[in-house]
Write a protein that holds these residues in place. Structure first.
Motif, PDB file in Angstrom:
ATOM      1  N   LEU A 136      37.449  42.897 -25.932  1.00 20.41           N
ATOM      2  CA  LEU A 136      37.533  43.880 -24.851  1.00 20.41           C
ATOM      3  C   LEU A 136      37.639  45.321 -25.352  1.00 20.41           C
ATOM      4  O   LEU A 136      37.483  46.252 -24.568  1.00 20.41           O
ATOM      5  N   LYS A 137      37.866  45.509 -26.650  1.00 23.25           N
ATOM      6  CA  LYS A 137      37.889  46.864 -27.210  1.00 23.25           C
ATOM      7  C   LYS A 137      36.495  47.488 -27.232  1.00 23.25           C
ATOM      8  O   LYS A 137      36.370  48.702 -27.252  1.00 23.25           O
ATOM      9  N   ALA A 138      35.471  46.652 -27.246  1.00 22.38           N
ATOM     10  CA  ALA A 138      34.098  47.175 -27.242  1.00 22.38           C
ATOM     11  C   ALA A 138      33.815  47.779 -25.874  1.00 22.38           C
ATOM     12  O   ALA A 138      33.944  47.092 -24.857  1.00 22.38           O
ATOM     13  N   PRO A 139      33.424  49.046 -25.804  1.00 21.58           N
ATOM     14  CA  PRO A 139      33.232  49.698 -24.504  1.00 21.58           C
ATOM     15  C   PRO A 139      32.042  49.138 -23.708  1.00 21.58           C
ATOM     16  O   PRO A 139      32.013  49.255 -22.494  1.00 21.58           O
ATOM     17  N   GLN A 140      31.077  48.511 -24.364  1.00 21.25           N
ATOM     18  CA  GLN A 140      29.902  48.005 -23.672  1.00 21.25           C
ATOM     19  C   GLN A 140      30.149  46.655 -22.994  1.00 21.25           C
ATOM     20  O   GLN A 140      29.329  46.194 -22.212  1.00 21.25           O
ATOM     21  N   ILE A 141      31.260  46.002 -23.293  1.00 17.27           N
ATOM     22  CA  ILE A 141      31.572  44.695 -22.708  1.00 17.27           C
ATOM     23  C   ILE A 141      32.396  44.909 -21.446  1.00 17.27           C
ATOM     24  O   ILE A 141      33.457  45.536 -21.479  1.00 17.27           O
ATOM     25  N   ALA A 142      31.885  44.398 -20.326  1.00 22.39           N
ATOM     26  CA  ALA A 142      32.572  44.583 -19.042  1.00 22.39           C
ATOM     27  C   ALA A 142      33.870  43.791 -18.994  1.00 22.39           C
ATOM     28  O   ALA A 142      34.927  44.326 -18.661  1.00 22.39           O
ATOM     29  N   THR A 143      33.798  42.492 -19.324  1.00 25.58           N
ATOM     30  CA  THR A 143      35.001  41.658 -19.345  1.00 25.58           C
ATOM     31  C   THR A 143      34.743  40.416 -20.186  1.00 25.58           C
ATOM     32  O   THR A 143      33.599  40.052 -20.448  1.00 25.58           O
ATOM     33  N   ALA A 144      35.819  39.793 -20.593  1.00 23.99           N
ATOM     34  CA  ALA A 144      35.768  38.545 -21.352  1.00 23.99           C
ATOM     35  C   ALA A 144      37.026  37.751 -21.019  1.00 23.99           C
ATOM     36  O   ALA A 144      38.099  38.331 -20.832  1.00 23.99           O
ATOM     37  N   TYR A 145      36.884  36.449 -20.935  1.00 20.03           N
ATOM     38  CA  TYR A 145      38.024  35.591 -20.599  1.00 20.03           C
ATOM     39  C   TYR A 145      37.774  34.186 -21.107  1.00 20.03           C
ATOM     40  O   TYR A 145      36.635  33.798 -21.374  1.00 20.03           O
ATOM     41  N   SER A 146      38.855  33.421 -21.240  1.00 18.50           N
ATOM     42  CA  SER A 146      38.757  32.041 -21.711  1.00 18.50           C
ATOM     43  C   SER A 146      38.398  31.122 -20.555  1.00 18.50           C
ATOM     44  O   SER A 146      38.756  31.381 -19.411  1.00 18.50           O
ATOM     45  N   ILE A 147      37.705  30.052 -20.896  1.00 18.95           N
ATOM     46  CA  ILE A 147      37.314  29.049 -19.903  1.00 18.95           C
ATOM     47  C   ILE A 147      37.939  27.719 -20.297  1.00 18.95           C
ATOM     48  O   ILE A 147      37.907  27.331 -21.471  1.00 18.95           O
ATOM     49  N   ASP A 148      38.486  27.022 -19.310  1.00 17.56           N
ATOM     50  CA  ASP A 148      39.031  25.687 -19.543  1.00 17.56           C
ATOM     51  C   ASP A 148      37.866  24.708 -19.661  1.00 17.56           C
ATOM     52  O   ASP A 148      37.155  24.447 -18.689  1.00 17.56           O
ATOM     53  N   VAL A 149      37.663  24.185 -20.848  1.00 17.41           N
ATOM     54  CA  VAL A 149      36.519  23.321 -21.132  1.00 17.41           C
ATOM     55  C   VAL A 149      36.597  22.014 -20.346  1.00 17.41           C
ATOM     56  O   VAL A 149      35.568  21.450 -19.965  1.00 17.41           O
ATOM     57  N   ASN A 150      37.799  21.550 -20.063  1.00 17.98           N
ATOM     58  CA  ASN A 150      37.954  20.280 -19.349  1.00 17.98           C
ATOM     59  C   ASN A 150      37.450  20.357 -17.910  1.00 17.98           C
ATOM     60  O   ASN A 150      37.156  19.334 -17.298  1.00 17.98           O
ATOM     61  N   GLN A 151      37.330  21.558 -17.352  1.00 22.56           N
ATOM     62  CA  GLN A 151      36.870  21.731 -15.975  1.00 22.56           C
ATOM     63  C   GLN A 151      35.350  21.857 -15.863  1.00 22.56           C
ATOM     64  O   GLN A 151      34.813  21.867 -14.764  1.00 22.56           O
ATOM     65  N   LEU A 152      34.655  21.977 -17.002  1.00 19.15           N
ATOM     66  CA  LEU A 152      33.203  22.159 -16.983  1.00 19.15           C
ATOM     67  C   LEU A 152      32.480  20.861 -16.658  1.00 19.15           C
ATOM     68  O   LEU A 152      32.789  19.813 -17.212  1.00 19.15           O
ATOM     69  N   LYS A 153      31.494  20.951 -15.791  1.00 16.10           N
ATOM     70  CA  LYS A 153      30.654  19.792 -15.475  1.00 16.10           C
ATOM     71  C   LYS A 153      29.529  19.645 -16.492  1.00 16.10           C
ATOM     72  O   LYS A 153      29.110  18.544 -16.796  1.00 16.10           O
ATOM     73  N   SER A 154      29.047  20.768 -17.002  1.00 16.18           N
ATOM     74  CA  SER A 154      27.898  20.743 -17.916  1.00 16.18           C
ATOM     75  C   SER A 154      28.306  21.048 -19.352  1.00 16.18           C
ATOM     76  O   SER A 154      27.627  21.774 -20.049  1.00 16.18           O
ATOM     77  N   LYS A 155      29.425  20.472 -19.801  1.00 12.61           N
ATOM     78  CA  LYS A 155      29.879  20.751 -21.162  1.00 12.61           C
ATOM     79  C   LYS A 155      28.988  20.103 -22.215  1.00 12.61           C
ATOM     80  O   LYS A 155      29.028  20.494 -23.374  1.00 12.61           O
ATOM     81  N   ASP A 156      28.148  19.164 -21.821  1.00 10.03           N
ATOM     82  CA  ASP A 156      27.199  18.563 -22.776  1.00 10.03           C
ATOM     83  C   ASP A 156      26.174  19.596 -23.246  1.00 10.03           C
ATOM     84  O   ASP A 156      25.617  19.441 -24.340  1.00 10.03           O
ATOM     85  N   ASN A 157      25.919  20.619 -22.466  1.00  5.91           N
ATOM     86  CA  ASN A 157      24.975  21.672 -22.876  1.00  5.91           C
ATOM     87  C   ASN A 157      25.545  22.518 -24.005  1.00  5.91           C
ATOM     88  O   ASN A 157      24.805  23.281 -24.622  1.00  5.91           O
ATOM     89  N   LEU A 158      26.842  22.405 -24.260  1.00  6.78           N
ATOM     90  CA  LEU A 158      27.468  23.205 -25.307  1.00  6.78           C
ATOM     91  C   LEU A 158      27.585  22.454 -26.635  1.00  6.78           C
ATOM     92  O   LEU A 158      28.284  22.889 -27.525  1.00  6.78           O
ATOM     93  N   ILE A 159      26.873  21.350 -26.771  1.00  8.04           N
ATOM     94  CA  ILE A 159      26.800  20.630 -28.025  1.00  8.04           C
ATOM     95  C   ILE A 159      25.558  21.136 -28.744  1.00  8.04           C
ATOM     96  O   ILE A 159      24.434  20.884 -28.322  1.00  8.04           O
ATOM     97  N   PHE A 160      25.759  21.885 -29.834  1.00  3.79           N
ATOM     98  CA  PHE A 160      24.668  22.565 -30.487  1.00  3.79           C
ATOM     99  C   PHE A 160      24.124  21.836 -31.701  1.00  3.79           C
ATOM    100  O   PHE A 160      23.017  22.119 -32.145  1.00  3.79           O
ATOM    101  N   ASN A 161      24.890  20.966 -32.311  1.00  4.75           N
ATOM    102  CA  ASN A 161      24.435  20.320 -33.559  1.00  4.75           C
ATOM    103  C   ASN A 161      23.762  19.001 -33.293  1.00  4.75           C
ATOM    104  O   ASN A 161      24.075  18.244 -32.510  1.00  4.75           O
TER     105      ASN A 161
END
Length: 161
Positions: A136-161
């Motif tokens: 958030l120190k970067a002036p070009q970034i509007a906002t950033a926040y953590s996401i609870d991974v257990n609540q995601l329906k499409s968490k399989d899309n985040l498997i990159f390897n």
């Protein structure tokens, strides 16, 4: 005859990772540069983008492996914009095609998020706050926040390897 029961709860434990949502209008390489600068990491673009649905949607991905902490950091785009041509529905003498921009999302539940920062190995809350504050120190970034991974329906899309 004796019946043997196998319990596999420990074997199939889900991968633990921290997921940070980033809202900004920057290009992916500029955001990677800012994250490298403000977090002290070295994200590098992977040679191949993430490819879903046989090339219908591709997402840029950057990666850095922290050998000290044995952690892999990934910055991935959530939005894929593609131009598609389709026949227009107008009745005319000439065949005409119109250009349509189709938008696909890596994680459809978060359509307003531009990028995700995925950190393998779950990070302690104090380290997570430190990471978020530095992002958030970067002036070009509007906002950033953590996401609870257990609540995601499409968490399989985040498997990159």
């Amino acid at each position: 005859m004796a019946i043997h029961k196998l319990i596999l709860n420990d074997i199939f434990e889900e991968d633990l990772y921290t997921l940070v949502a980033i809202h900004c209008t920057l290009e992916d390489y500029r955001l990677a540069y800012l994250l490298n600068r403000f977090l002290g990491i070295s994200l590098i673009r992977k040679p191949l983008d993430l490819d879903y649905q046989n090339g219908e949607s591709t997402y840029s991905i950057f990666e850095w492996e922290d050998k000290k902490q044995q952690t892999i950091w990934n910055l991935v785009s959530n939005v894929c914009k593609m131009e598609v041509y389709r026949e227009s529905a107008n009745e005319s003498l000439f065949d005409s095609e119109e250009k349509i921009t189709r938008i696909a999302y890596l994680v459809p539940e978060y359509k307003t998020v531009n990028y995700f920062l995925k950190i393998d190995n779950e990070v302690k809350s104090s380290k997570e706050k430190y990471i978020l504050n530095n992002i958030l120190k970067a002036p070009q970034i509007a906002t950033a926040y953590s996401i609870d991974v257990n609540q995601l329906k499409s968490k399989d899309n985040l498997i990159f390897n």
